[in-house]
Design a protein around this motif. Sequence first.
Motif, PDB file in Angstrom:
ATOM      1  N   ASN A 186       0.838  -1.260   0.032  1.00 55.42           N
ATOM      2  CA  ASN A 186       0.092   0.171  -0.161  1.00 55.42           C
ATOM      3  C   ASN A 186       0.808   1.364   0.004  1.00 55.42           C
ATOM      4  O   ASN A 186       0.432   2.243   0.238  1.00 55.42           O
ATOM      5  CB  ASN A 186      -1.001  -0.038   1.239  1.00 55.42           C
ATOM      6  N   LEU A 187       2.082   1.156   0.021  1.00 55.77           N
ATOM      7  CA  LEU A 187       3.151   2.209  -0.301  1.00 55.77           C
ATOM      8  C   LEU A 187       3.621   2.389  -1.729  1.00 55.77           C
ATOM      9  O   LEU A 187       4.054   1.334  -2.242  1.00 55.77           O
ATOM     10  CB  LEU A 187       3.992   2.233   0.976  1.00 55.77           C
ATOM     11  N   VAL A 188       3.882   3.684  -2.202  1.00 62.44           N
ATOM     12  CA  VAL A 188       4.747   3.737  -3.166  1.00 62.44           C
ATOM     13  C   VAL A 188       5.719   5.122  -3.074  1.00 62.44           C
ATOM     14  O   VAL A 188       5.478   6.029  -2.319  1.00 62.44           O
ATOM     15  CB  VAL A 188       3.940   4.212  -4.406  1.00 62.44           C
ATOM     16  N   LEU A 189       7.044   4.710  -3.368  1.00 60.75           N
ATOM     17  CA  LEU A 189       7.917   5.868  -3.276  1.00 60.75           C
ATOM     18  C   LEU A 189       7.743   7.126  -4.292  1.00 60.75           C
ATOM     19  O   LEU A 189       7.716   6.859  -5.773  1.00 60.75           O
ATOM     20  CB  LEU A 189       9.348   5.332  -3.201  1.00 60.75           C
ATOM     21  N   LEU A 190       7.777   8.205  -3.768  1.00 64.58           N
ATOM     22  CA  LEU A 190       7.389   9.428  -4.816  1.00 64.58           C
ATOM     23  C   LEU A 190       8.165  10.553  -4.070  1.00 64.58           C
ATOM     24  O   LEU A 190       8.594  10.555  -3.193  1.00 64.58           O
ATOM     25  CB  LEU A 190       5.966  10.068  -4.590  1.00 64.58           C
ATOM     26  N   CYS A 191       8.528  11.408  -5.085  1.00 66.23           N
ATOM     27  CA  CYS A 191       9.051  12.563  -4.721  1.00 66.23           C
ATOM     28  C   CYS A 191       8.159  13.603  -3.965  1.00 66.23           C
ATOM     29  O   CYS A 191       6.901  13.309  -4.054  1.00 66.23           O
ATOM     30  CB  CYS A 191       9.798  13.511  -5.982  1.00 66.23           C
ATOM     31  N   SER A 192       8.576  14.601  -3.325  1.00 73.26           N
ATOM     32  CA  SER A 192       7.570  15.448  -2.338  1.00 73.26           C
ATOM     33  C   SER A 192       6.723  16.001  -3.251  1.00 73.26           C
ATOM     34  O   SER A 192       5.410  16.309  -2.879  1.00 73.26           O
ATOM     35  CB  SER A 192       8.526  16.476  -1.541  1.00 73.26           C
ATOM     36  N   LYS A 193       7.094  16.404  -4.499  1.00 74.11           N
ATOM     37  CA  LYS A 193       6.107  17.114  -5.351  1.00 74.11           C
ATOM     38  C   LYS A 193       4.900  16.189  -5.871  1.00 74.11           C
ATOM     39  O   LYS A 193       3.881  16.719  -5.750  1.00 74.11           O
ATOM     40  CB  LYS A 193       6.812  17.638  -6.759  1.00 74.11           C
ATOM     41  N   ASP A 235      -3.796  15.614  -3.765  1.00 71.93           N
ATOM     42  CA  ASP A 235      -4.478  16.613  -3.963  1.00 71.93           C
ATOM     43  C   ASP A 235      -5.439  16.278  -5.039  1.00 71.93           C
ATOM     44  O   ASP A 235      -6.356  16.748  -5.376  1.00 71.93           O
ATOM     45  CB  ASP A 235      -3.807  17.725  -4.344  1.00 71.93           C
ATOM     46  N   GLN A 236      -5.111  15.128  -5.988  1.00 70.72           N
ATOM     47  CA  GLN A 236      -6.042  14.774  -6.967  1.00 70.72           C
ATOM     48  C   GLN A 236      -6.368  13.447  -6.953  1.00 70.72           C
ATOM     49  O   GLN A 236      -5.913  12.508  -7.978  1.00 70.72           O
ATOM     50  CB  GLN A 236      -5.185  15.078  -8.227  1.00 70.72           C
ATOM     51  N   PRO A 237      -7.034  12.974  -5.980  1.00 72.83           N
ATOM     52  CA  PRO A 237      -7.555  11.551  -5.935  1.00 72.83           C
ATOM     53  C   PRO A 237      -8.295  11.066  -6.987  1.00 72.83           C
ATOM     54  O   PRO A 237      -8.580   9.880  -7.137  1.00 72.83           O
ATOM     55  CB  PRO A 237      -8.223  11.550  -4.326  1.00 72.83           C
ATOM     56  N   GLY A 238      -9.103  12.070  -7.447  1.00 69.48           N
ATOM     57  CA  GLY A 238      -9.950  11.719  -8.657  1.00 69.48           C
ATOM     58  C   GLY A 238      -9.166  10.833  -9.883  1.00 69.48           C
ATOM     59  O   GLY A 238      -9.734   9.951 -10.466  1.00 69.48           O
ATOM     60  N   HIS A 239      -8.130  11.692  -9.880  1.00 72.30           N
ATOM     61  CA  HIS A 239      -7.314  11.012 -11.159  1.00 72.30           C
ATOM     62  C   HIS A 239      -6.359  10.021 -10.543  1.00 72.30           C
ATOM     63  O   HIS A 239      -6.431   8.867 -11.299  1.00 72.30           O
ATOM     64  CB  HIS A 239      -6.487  12.277 -11.801  1.00 72.30           C
ATOM     65  N   PHE A 240      -5.759  10.011  -9.613  1.00 71.96           N
ATOM     66  CA  PHE A 240      -4.935   9.116  -9.012  1.00 71.96           C
ATOM     67  C   PHE A 240      -5.708   8.077  -8.275  1.00 71.96           C
ATOM     68  O   PHE A 240      -5.502   8.341  -7.030  1.00 71.96           O
ATOM     69  CB  PHE A 240      -3.739   9.883  -8.279  1.00 71.96           C
ATOM     70  N   THR A 241      -6.444   7.545  -8.693  1.00 72.15           N
ATOM     71  CA  THR A 241      -7.135   6.275  -8.288  1.00 72.15           C
ATOM     72  C   THR A 241      -6.286   5.242  -7.586  1.00 72.15           C
ATOM     73  O   THR A 241      -5.007   5.226  -7.884  1.00 72.15           O
ATOM     74  CB  THR A 241      -8.271   5.748  -8.951  1.00 72.15           C
ATOM     75  N   VAL A 242      -6.841   4.220  -6.773  1.00 73.33           N
ATOM     76  CA  VAL A 242      -6.131   3.343  -6.119  1.00 73.33           C
ATOM     77  C   VAL A 242      -5.653   2.527  -7.390  1.00 73.33           C
ATOM     78  O   VAL A 242      -4.255   2.179  -7.403  1.00 73.33           O
ATOM     79  CB  VAL A 242      -6.879   2.320  -5.269  1.00 73.33           C
ATOM     80  N   ASP A 243      -6.444   2.007  -8.287  1.00 73.43           N
ATOM     81  CA  ASP A 243      -6.074   1.207  -9.592  1.00 73.43           C
ATOM     82  C   ASP A 243      -4.943   1.904 -10.212  1.00 73.43           C
ATOM     83  O   ASP A 243      -3.895   1.211 -10.867  1.00 73.43           O
ATOM     84  CB  ASP A 243      -7.214   0.968 -10.340  1.00 73.43           C
ATOM     85  N   ARG A 244      -4.994   3.222 -10.649  1.00 73.30           N
ATOM     86  CA  ARG A 244      -4.123   4.052 -11.348  1.00 73.30           C
ATOM     87  C   ARG A 244      -2.674   4.232 -10.502  1.00 73.30           C
ATOM     88  O   ARG A 244      -1.664   3.765 -11.214  1.00 73.30           O
ATOM     89  CB  ARG A 244      -4.411   5.365 -11.476  1.00 73.30           C
ATOM     90  N   LEU A 245      -2.738   4.227  -9.239  1.00 70.02           N
ATOM     91  CA  LEU A 245      -1.399   4.219  -8.354  1.00 70.02           C
ATOM     92  C   LEU A 245      -0.747   2.708  -8.457  1.00 70.02           C
ATOM     93  O   LEU A 245       0.373   2.810  -8.485  1.00 70.02           O
ATOM     94  CB  LEU A 245      -1.881   4.737  -7.080  1.00 70.02           C
ATOM     95  N   LEU A 246      -1.623   1.667  -8.430  1.00 67.51           N
ATOM     96  CA  LEU A 246      -1.024   0.426  -8.415  1.00 67.51           C
ATOM     97  C   LEU A 246      -0.386   0.000  -9.802  1.00 67.51           C
ATOM     98  O   LEU A 246       0.582  -0.545  -9.530  1.00 67.51           O
ATOM     99  CB  LEU A 246      -2.255  -0.547  -8.027  1.00 67.51           C
ATOM    100  N   GLU A 247      -0.960   0.881 -10.650  1.00 67.28           N
ATOM    101  CA  GLU A 247      -0.387   0.586 -12.017  1.00 67.28           C
ATOM    102  C   GLU A 247       0.866   1.252 -12.271  1.00 67.28           C
ATOM    103  O   GLU A 247       1.741   0.591 -12.757  1.00 67.28           O
ATOM    104  CB  GLU A 247      -1.513   0.999 -13.027  1.00 67.28           C
TER     105      GLU A 247
END
Length: 266
Positions: free
Chosen positions: A68-75, A82-94
């Motif tokens: 349930n974790l993904v490494l991201l830069c702070s940006k 801020d954009q959970p509508g676009h970055f859904t669970v399925d999209r982030l897992l992909e």
Amino acid sequence: MAVSEKTRKIIWGEAGGRCAICRAQVVTPGTDCDDPSVFGEEAHIVARSKGGPRAGLLDDASIDSHTNLVLLCSKHHKQIDDQPGHFTVDRLLEIKAKHAAWVRSLGEATPGRLKLVPDPGFPQPRILKLITRGNPLWNMIKSSVTFEYALPDGLPEEDEDLILEFLGLVQDYYDIAADLHSVRENRDAEKVLQSYLSKLAEHNFLVGAFVRHMLLIDGSGQEGMAWPMLRVEVQPALLATITDENGRPYPSKQPSAGVHDEEQRA
């Protein structure tokens, strides 16, 4: 329950120390007197808090799991929250899965691996575009994934401070451009940039910029990632040569920064 040290090692190892979205290294080199700077963050795909983005889809025991974790830069951590509508669970897992596969492929790449090469699909700029309005510069900032700059040496302190303020502003807007969505927010950014362009013109400085289209390739033979680079230069007007789009200098007296449109070059 907090993220365990083992889980952190798994996340950073799978991601290769790179943001899963922009693939930038999230640790900067150290200096002669400072340790390296870390701006990587272990972002929750499903939020830990009940009111957080994408919350409510996992039990408490799974929230801080490496799955349930993904490494991201702070940006990009801020952007996905801020954009959970676009970055859904399925999209982030992909995104996470594709990035992990890309990192694994680097082990099969040729020595030297990551490098930037010119994108053959775009002509490479030879001269800087003269920037006299905030709108063209803002559009360049929004379309870029990295930023570089140049300014002259030996300037009076007042002039150098003004230029550094301007370049710092460009850097700040580059960092938050993805988070500004409304027409009003974008227009406000253009106006602030315009105010600095006007101040620089009053001090007899020209601003030139271009976006160089590059590809980030890893040597594996896979298609490279688009990596547009914004370059901004500030130069004294008396030392700049104003040309047409083909690089031919104008025969007339060099004009000030405030009277030319963006089809002319610096």
